[in-house]
Design a protein around this motif. Structure first.
Motif, mmCIF file in Angstrom:
data_model
loop_
_atom_site.group_PDB
_atom_site.id
_atom_site.type_symbol
_atom_site.label_atom_id
_atom_site.label_comp_id
_atom_site.label_asym_id
_atom_site.label_seq_id
_atom_site.Cartn_x
_atom_site.Cartn_y
_atom_site.Cartn_z
ATOM 1 N N LEU A 19 -9.836 83.124 2.821
ATOM 2 C CA LEU A 19 -10.625 82.121 2.108
ATOM 3 C C LEU A 19 -11.252 81.202 3.152
ATOM 4 N N THR A 71 -14.871 83.782 -5.917
ATOM 5 C CA THR A 71 -13.756 83.330 -5.102
ATOM 6 C C THR A 71 -12.795 82.472 -5.920
ATOM 7 N N ILE A 114 -8.750 83.517 -6.903
ATOM 8 C CA ILE A 114 -7.552 82.819 -6.432
ATOM 9 C C ILE A 114 -6.957 81.873 -7.475
ATOM 10 N N LEU A 132 -3.543 88.388 -8.043
ATOM 11 C CA LEU A 132 -3.450 87.227 -7.155
ATOM 12 C C LEU A 132 -2.901 87.674 -5.805
ATOM 13 N N LEU A 167 -2.645 83.322 0.953
ATOM 14 C CA LEU A 167 -4.032 82.981 1.255
ATOM 15 C C LEU A 167 -4.121 82.582 2.713
ATOM 16 N N ALA A 224 -7.205 74.137 -1.681
ATOM 17 C CA ALA A 224 -6.493 75.399 -1.905
ATOM 18 C C ALA A 224 -4.987 75.169 -2.033
#
Lengths: 88, 617
Positions: B15, B80, B84, B92, B96, B115
């Motif tokens: 990410l 995106t 997530i 999932l 990350l 995040a």
């Protein structure tokens, strides 16, 4: 110490002049609100130093604005939501 | 905890903001073990690959589309966010990896904090550590890990062993997943996060007093209203000269190779329909596809290198104002430039345009950029118009390119007027720091473009070439006396039927027949004309015979009319297919075909009638 003058919209800041972000104009709703939210997410937050490093060919549009270590291309309309205090 | 209960990452996702070197890191981690497809139901590229950790375990890596925020503004960002937050068909990820740019942590840390609310195990990769060191930026990774409450590793995505620290972390057991507290942040929440970012940044990153990044100094020249445009002109000139010279040179080899294979098959097989299908249909078709590759790949090599180096976004900046007059933005520049290679990758590149109306306009005008399939037809006609005068021929050739561009701008302007939209289209884009292009990403990017072309365009050209061969070969039920075999074929029948449509714009039956297979790829018109006029010999010989024949037999009005036709006409089925796919709409596909046909017909009609009148008087 740099002296401060009255805040002005970023699109009125002279090229190459350092300034700090003073405030952000927040529209009530609509796509402009999304745009402003994104500007804040990208780092146009009060206290950040910025400078216009380049301007477009005609009518000073668009603007290339250096904030922190990033340069963003903004149209004048997009820049008008950012209020800045020029540093002398 | 007993060892058996420990879980190790098996599926991870990268990410990060655009321009953080995420894709370069993905390329480094996975090498050539990549799969490129689309996310279900949307035209957003899905890249997955496999890596091997320091301990030898295999891990699947998903390279999420670049996003500045989970408050999605573009299709990429929406995908995106959905992946997530668990709102997509994708599973999932177990972990990350937040990729950040060491030279620009102030911008990238916000996404890490956002995040963090997802509750997924996180690792931060601080990428471009080598560049940060060069610029005198010191980052206390340990302090950063403490502040963020997650593992932090430094990476250098452009060095062979630049991801070792990250690979080691992937061998550690996963932290526990916690329930997600993420919701789309409002302005207040974003401001709060930004304060936190500022605090963490100040306590973990030391920057030199003077910014050592040369980008600003380079920008003063590159984005200067005069020098910038001059440099852009030179860059485009060098690019296109390379496409023409080096590309044509490489194309020659492919033509020779195709001819050699065809001759080999011809000598090994007895004459008959099967040999005809193999030589003219299959080998001719494959050759007809491959012949475009050199020019397309050279143009894309330039585009990818210029994009990776940070130059193309600046070019888009310079061209934003002129393009906004036509109702576009600078963001349309790269897709349109790509369309000079081939409209298909160009149309697919419009995905980076966030505004749907801007994107649609760009898709609609992409076929007006002179793609490489037009070059052989232009070359033939221009040479026939100005035999033995290379200067005038070159000028006319440039004129045809300019005509395409000017018409595209006019069409864009009309589209803007007709939709009556007064909404400000947004430019807002990052101009990333200048850097040397990464050869690994260049090679992979070039390979991907080649595959797009071969799959999307190549299969259609190949299939159509075989269909066309059949149309040429199968005799028409109504055989007319005289004429070449082709005039008595099914293709001849189609051309005959179209004769009346094309007569007002000066195309005789021969041209009408040749235009039909041109739907596979424009350049096929050249070889079809050769067939129609029953010319013998290899490609070069047919070319020079055709040139002489056209110069001698066709009127000036017809030559000019056909040139104009080739500038505008929707002579490419692959483009139709891609427009349908990218816009998910038959209407837009037909709209594009319709307006291009109308434009071509009117331009040719006007040219033919006017030239006929002038030459007759």
């Amino acid at each position: 110490m740099p002296t401060r003058s009255a805040p002005l919209p970023l699109n009125e800041l002279p090229e190459q002049r350092w300034a700090t972000v003073a405030d952000i104009t927040v529209p009530d709703h609509g796509p402009d609100r999304e745009l402003v939210l994104r500007l804040v997410e990208l780092g146009f937050v009060p206290g950040e130093r910025l400078r216009i490093v380049a301007e477009g060919i005609a009518g000073r549009d668009p603007l290339a604005v250096r904030v922190g270590h990033t340069t963003f291309a903004l149209r004048r309309y997009e820049a008008s939501f950012i209020l800045v205090e020029p540093l002398s | 905890m007993p060892l058996t209960q420990l879980a190790f990452p098996a599926n991870i996702a990268l990410l990060g903001n655009p321009n953080c070197g995420k894709t370069a890191l993905f390329n480094l981690l996975t090498g050539s073990r990549q799969k490129v497809a689309n996310y279900a139901g949307v035209t957003v590229e899905r890249k997955e690959g496999r890596l091997r950790t320091a301990g030898g375990r295999r891990v699947n890596v998903l390279d999420l589309p670049g996003a500045y925020s989970l408050n999605a503004l573009s299709n990429d960002e929406a995908v995106t966010r959905d992946v997530i937050t668990g709102h997509s068909a994708e599973a999932l990820p177990d972990l990350l990896v937040c990729v950040t740019d060491a030279t620009n942590l102030r911008l990238h840390l916000r996404m890490v904090l956002e995040a963090k609310q997802l509750g997924l195990p996180l690792v931060v990769a601080v990428n471009k550590m080598d560049r940060a060191k060069k610029l005198g930026i010191r980052i206390d990774l340990e302090a950063l890990a403490r502040e963020l409450g997650m593992p932090v590793v430094g990476t250098v995505s452009i060095q062979a062993h630049g991801a070792q620290e990250l690979l080691k972390v992937l061998d550690k057991p996963l932290a526990r997943r916690t329930p997600s507290t993420w919701q789309p942040p409002d302005l207040h929440a974003v401001r709060h996060t930004q304060h936190e970012v500022q605090r963490i940044f100040r306590s973990t990153v030391h920057e030199p007093a003077v910014d050592a990044d040369p980008s600003e100094r380079i920008d003063r020249v590159i984005m200067h209203p005069f020098w910038g445009l001059l440099i852009l002109g030179v860059v485009l000139f060098v690019t296109f000269i390379s496409v023409f010279s080096v590309g044509a040179w490489l194309t020659g080899f492919i033509e020779q190779g195709t001819a050699w294979v065809a001759a080999l098959v011809e000598s090994a097989m007895a004459d008959g329909p099967l040999r005809g299908l193999l030589v003219e249909g299959l080998i001719g078709g494959v050759g007809g596809v491959l012949v475009f590759l050199p020019q397309i790949l050279i143009l894309f090599l330039f585009i990818l290198a210029l994009e990776d180096s940070g130059y193309l976004p600046r070019a888009a900046f310079l061209l934003d104002k002129p393009m906004s007059k036509a109702g576009l933005s600078g963001r349309s520049f790269i897709p349109l430039l790509s369309s000079f290679a081939c409209a298909i990758p160009g149309i697919m590149a419009t995905r980076s345009i966030t505004n749907w109306r801007d994107r649609l306009t760009t898709i609609m005008i992409a076929p007006l950029m002179a793609c490489s399939a037009r070059i052989p037809v232009y070359t033939l006609l221009v040479a026939a118009l100005f035999p033995g005068d290379p200067l005038e021929a070159t000028l006319l050739m440039i004129g045809l390119y300019v005509l395409g561009i000017v018409s595209a701008m006019a069409v864009a302007w009309v589209m803007k007027r007709s939709t009556g939209s007064t909404r400000h289209s947004v430019l807002l884009m990052e101009l990333p720091s200048y850097q040397w292009p990464d050869w690994r990403s260049l090679a992979i990017g070039l390979y991907e473009r080649a595959m797009i072309f071969l799959k999307r365009v190549g299969t259609i050209i190949l299939a159509l070439t075989i269909v066309m061969w059949a149309l040429y070969t199968i005799p028409s039920p109504r055989t007319r006396n005289g004429g070449s075999p082709i005039e008595n074929s099914l293709a001849g029948e189609i051309g005959h039927a179209l004769k009346h449509v094309f007569a007002p714009i000066g195309f005789n039956e021969h041209i009408a027949i040749a235009l039909v297979p041109g739907m596979a790829a424009r350049e096929v018109v050249v070889s079809s004309l050769g067939l129609v006029y029953a010319m013998e010999g290899n490609e070069a010989e047919v070319g020079s015979q055709l040139e002489a024949h056209i110069a001698r037999e066709w009127s000036l009005a017809t030559k000019l009319s056909l040139l104009l036709w080739m500038v505008f006409a929707p002579q490419c089925l692959s483009t139709f297919v891609v427009v349908k796919r990218e816009t998910n709409s038959w209407t837009y596909m037909w709209l594009m075909g319709g307006y291009l046909f109308a434009l071509a017909y009117l331009a040719s009609l006007f040219t033919y009638q006017l030239t006929s009148y002038l030459t007759a008087h």
